[in-house]
Design an enzyme around this catalytic site. Sequence first.
Site, PDB file in Angstrom:
ATOM      1  CG  HIS A 108     -35.025  21.787  21.192  1.00 22.95           C
ATOM      2  ND1 HIS A 108     -35.638  21.916  22.425  1.00 22.95           N
ATOM      3  CD2 HIS A 108     -33.867  21.687  21.492  1.00 22.95           C
ATOM      4  CE1 HIS A 108     -34.501  21.609  23.465  1.00 22.95           C
ATOM      5  NE2 HIS A 108     -33.547  21.797  22.756  1.00 22.95           N
ATOM      6  CG  HIS A 178     -31.211  25.877  23.590  1.00 22.41           C
ATOM      7  ND1 HIS A 178     -30.127  25.638  24.194  1.00 22.41           N
ATOM      8  CD2 HIS A 178     -31.871  24.859  23.465  1.00 22.41           C
ATOM      9  CE1 HIS A 178     -29.925  24.227  24.294  1.00 22.41           C
ATOM     10  NE2 HIS A 178     -31.234  23.725  24.042  1.00 22.41           N
ATOM     11  CD  GLU A 311     -32.614  24.117  27.292  1.00 20.66           C
ATOM     12  OE1 GLU A 311     -33.477  23.536  26.748  1.00 20.66           O
ATOM     13  OE2 GLU A 311     -31.480  23.519  27.549  1.00 20.66           O
TER      14      GLU A 311
HETATM   15  C1  BGC Z   1     -31.358  19.285  25.352  1.00 25.70           C
HETATM   16  C2  BGC Z   1     -30.297  18.487  24.849  1.00 25.70           C
HETATM   17  C3  BGC Z   1     -29.831  18.682  23.801  1.00 25.70           C
HETATM   18  C4  BGC Z   1     -29.692  20.157  23.467  1.00 25.70           C
HETATM   19  C5  BGC Z   1     -29.600  20.388  22.056  1.00 25.70           C
HETATM   20  C6  BGC Z   1     -31.038  20.542  25.329  1.00 25.70           C
HETATM   21  O1  BGC Z   1     -32.146  21.349  25.480  1.00 25.70           O
HETATM   22  O2  BGC Z   1     -31.721  18.997  26.759  1.00 25.70           O
HETATM   23  O3  BGC Z   1     -30.574  17.117  25.238  1.00 25.70           O
HETATM   24  O4  BGC Z   1     -28.936  17.973  23.244  1.00 25.70           O
HETATM   25  O5  BGC Z   1     -30.932  20.755  24.069  1.00 25.70           O
HETATM   26  O6  BGC Z   1     -28.532  21.522  21.700  1.00 25.70           O
END
Ligand code: BGC
Length: 347
Positions: A108, A178, A311
Amino acid sequence: MLSDCLAKEHQEGIAPDGQPFRIFTLTNAKGMKVQFMDWGATWISCQVPVGSEMREVLLGCQVNDYPKQQAYLGASIGRYANRIANSQFELNGKGYLLAANQNQHQLHGGQGFDRQRWYLEKCGGNSITFSHFSHDGDQGFPGNMHVFVTYSLSENNKVKIEYEAICDQDCPINLTNHAYFNLNNAVEGCDIRGHSLQLNADYFLPVDSAGIPNAELKSVEGTSFDFREEKPIGLDFLQEEQQLVKGYDHSFLLNQNDEKTCAILTALDRSLTMKVTTSQPALQVYTGNFLSATPNRQNGQYADYAGIALETQCLPDTPNHPEWWKYGGITKVGEKYYHWTKYQFIS
Ligand code: BGC
């Protein structure tokens, strides 16, 4: 503060930069109420009228906990949502080393857009735009980048998120939100595996235990990843590739339809449905496999599987997979990155 902001604004708490969080509320005639915060350009609340009840359907926490929680609750994610393997990639013959934040990988965007105070760019009666400037070299990415996120609420209970970005060098860009949803109860967060899900996707991407793609796109046919017909999320839970990551945490390549409905999520008692449409090529489905210890709004904590993140984005680790560049992920210098996603609530 902008004097002509038509959305209701209030301030709360203190962000890591010593200034209060600014919170903006949009409502519609049907009584739907959504809230957004300038820190992380975060979607912090989504209350939908269901019968005579106002139901919170978005996982969230107390404002002062947003900078501390690790789940990216409702945040705007960038420059590159999802993972870039080994925090490195090559573009135009040049190697780039990124800031790693999940072992050797970048997740991210590193210390990404979710950890920044965004600027209030525009604000109307039913929409609000935040902007952010990310300098050349930020988290290792090339180019100076301007990014804009616009949230709007329509009269038919649709929340639309638009993402716009422009960079002065070629750069990987993958923006998403998210948000975690729980259509029955996002306050305490009952187990999401009782919800039903339908996905407009014939292919998904297998990943290793670190969430890094380790195979080609695979057909969902005959697997637990087949959501082409609606099914309860818990039905085929923890089968096959899911075992490596404690549930669903996979990217689905969306079928190219005109309407591009990508997902339909329905509450356990069928009292509420959320329909997601998007311009994006793929959808990361994350069933909140590691949500435990995430603070909620009531001084308590969510449990694992208390919410589902849907997402919309491009495929993970695309900078290291030129064969997937046709699905997006690399934005050319001066080219405008633009995507939208709509979440419609039907009760
Ligand atoms: C990911 C997960 C991760 C999470 C974090 C998601 O977008 O795919 O692997 O643990 O974000 O909160």
